[in-house]
Design a protein around this motif. Structure first.
Motif, short mmCIF file in Angstrom:
data_model
loop_
_atom_site.label_atom_id
_atom_site.label_comp_id
_atom_site.label_asym_id
_atom_site.label_seq_id
_atom_site.Cartn_x
_atom_site.Cartn_y
_atom_site.Cartn_z
N LYS A 2 0.71 -1.10 -0.19
CA LYS A 2 -0.46 0.15 0.09
C LYS A 2 0.97 1.05 -0.13
N SER A 3 -0.11 2.00 -0.46
CA SER A 3 0.79 3.33 -0.32
C SER A 3 1.41 3.66 0.77
N THR A 4 1.76 5.27 1.62
CA THR A 4 1.82 6.00 2.47
C THR A 4 0.44 6.31 2.68
N GLN A 197 -3.95 -11.49 13.33
CA GLN A 197 -5.42 -11.83 12.91
C GLN A 197 -5.07 -10.20 11.86
N LEU A 198 -4.72 -8.74 13.18
CA LEU A 198 -4.23 -7.29 12.18
C LEU A 198 -3.67 -7.44 11.13
N LYS A 199 -2.91 -8.16 11.54
CA LYS A 199 -1.52 -8.16 10.50
C LYS A 199 -1.93 -8.88 8.70
N ASN A 200 -2.48 -9.69 9.63
CA ASN A 200 -2.68 -10.34 7.74
C ASN A 200 -4.35 -10.38 7.76
N ALA A 201 -4.34 -9.04 8.37
CA ALA A 201 -5.64 -8.11 6.99
C ALA A 201 -4.89 -6.77 7.03
N SER A 202 -4.03 -6.54 7.36
CA SER A 202 -3.04 -5.30 6.90
C SER A 202 -3.98 -4.18 7.55
N VAL A 203 -4.24 -4.33 8.33
CA VAL A 203 -4.92 -2.96 9.05
C VAL A 203 -4.18 -1.47 9.08
N ASP A 204 -4.87 -0.37 8.36
CA ASP A 204 -3.53 0.66 8.84
C ASP A 204 -4.31 1.52 10.28
N ILE A 205 -5.82 1.39 10.56
CA ILE A 205 -5.93 2.61 11.73
C ILE A 205 -6.17 1.18 12.78
N ALA A 206 -5.67 2.05 13.98
CA ALA A 206 -6.46 0.50 15.71
C ALA A 206 -6.58 1.96 15.85
N MET A 207 -8.50 1.69 16.31
CA MET A 207 -9.14 2.64 17.37
C MET A 207 -9.40 1.83 18.48
N LEU A 208 -8.40 1.72 19.80
CA LEU A 208 -7.96 1.32 20.63
C LEU A 208 -8.16 1.65 22.31
N PRO A 209 -9.15 0.85 22.22
CA PRO A 209 -9.59 1.17 23.85
C PRO A 209 -8.14 1.45 24.36
N VAL A 210 -7.79 2.19 25.20
CA VAL A 210 -6.93 2.52 26.66
C VAL A 210 -6.90 3.30 27.89
N ASN A 211 -7.83 2.89 28.40
CA ASN A 211 -8.33 3.07 30.26
C ASN A 211 -7.96 1.79 30.81
#
Length: 294
Positions: A2-4, A197-211
């Motif tokens: 993918k492009s940047t 799973q996420l690496k295999n899906a080529s995730v670009d943006i991860a919305m993650l809970p950090v509490n």
């Protein structure tokens, strides 16, 4: 390859994102507070885990964890029109809001609701029409609009849980276009196989809970989520270039201190772009051949 990935931060908050003209090909995100986000893809309008009421403050008034809002809702549910989809990751009321969802259903007659199959009967009790429900479970896919698909994976709200039929109680979602893959974790801690799973899906943006989580909250019936460091490590392990933290700043007993977050930002890996959301801003993401925001 993918492009940047590039993004811009635009003023206007959720209202601008939902109703203004938005270019095809890009993806717009606006934070609703807690784990809630508005998503715009072309003409499609979508909400994930919208908690737009004061339901929990009313429910727990006078109790130890009063659930008083630390931030106002950026938009009232009765003001939302033209909505196409609402996605809920699990049953907890700050993700499957008993006051917000029926109002959205009433005012948006073409809107469909994606809910965990494990909670189908619960959603019917909230008053959502069965014919407008898309009940899903981990491993399934659902086309949302041309060029955008929803892929469902398990989430672990401290633990991976299934009901008596084997359906997962907590879900995460991959929003996939031809150019971008966005992961919304719902409520989740790292579990074996998630990064793969996420690496295999080529995730670009991860919305993650950090509490985060701890024994005190757990002993009082408040299951937790990833810590900041765990979220950053997950992005590193899964080769995710951009992280959007969420699930902070809503309830004083269940948040990450903003000062601590600012300190953590200074130590984030250079290869990881961290976009801390604000309810009065929206983020526009895109990929083009030269790696510049379209």
């Amino acid at each position: 390859m993918k492009s940047t990935l590039q993004y811009t931060d635009r003023k206007g908050g959720v209202e601008t994102l939902l109703w203004a003209v938005f270019p095809l090909g890009g993806l717009g995100l606006a934070w609703l507070g807690q784990a809630g986000f508005a998503v715009r893809y072309g003409d499609m309008r979508l909400l994930i885990d919208p908690y737009l009421s004061d339901h929990l403050a009313k429910k727990y008034r006078g109790q130890q964890f009063a659930h008083r809002r630390m931030m106002p809702s950026p938009i009232l549910p009765e003001h939302v029109r033209g909505l196409d989809w609402v996605i809920c990751s699990h049953r907890h009321s700050d993700h499957m809001d008993p006051e917000t969802l029926p109002t959205l259903a009433q005012n948006n007659p073409a809107c469909r609701f994606v809910v965990p199959r494990a909670e189908h009967d619960h959603v019917l009790r909230l008053g959502l029409p069965d014919e407008r429900l898309s009940a899903v479970d981990a491993g399934e896919e659902l086309p949302l609009v041309e060029g955008l698909r929803l892929k469902v994976i398990p989430s672990a709200h401290e633990t991976l849980e299934v009901d008596e039929r084997g359906y997962h109680r907590f879900l995460g979602f991959l929003l996939a276009t031809d150019a971008l893959v966005v992961y919304h974790a719902g409520d989740c801690v790292p579990y074996p196989g998630l990064a793969e799973q996420l690496k295999n899906a080529s995730v670009d943006i991860a919305m993650l809970p950090v509490n985060g989580r701890d024994a005190y909250r757990r002993s009082h019936g408040v299951p937790g989520n990833m810590t900041w460091d765990e979220a950053v490590s997950l992005c590193r392990e899964a080769s995710i270039p951009c992280m959007i933290p969420h699930h902070f700043g809503m309830f004083c007993f269940n948040t990450l201190d903003v000062g601590e977050m600012r300190a953590k930002l200074k130590t984030a890996p250079r290869q990881l772009a961290v976009c801390v959301p604000r309810t009065d801003r929206h983020l526009c993401f895109g990929v083009c051949k030269r790696g510049v925001m379209a």
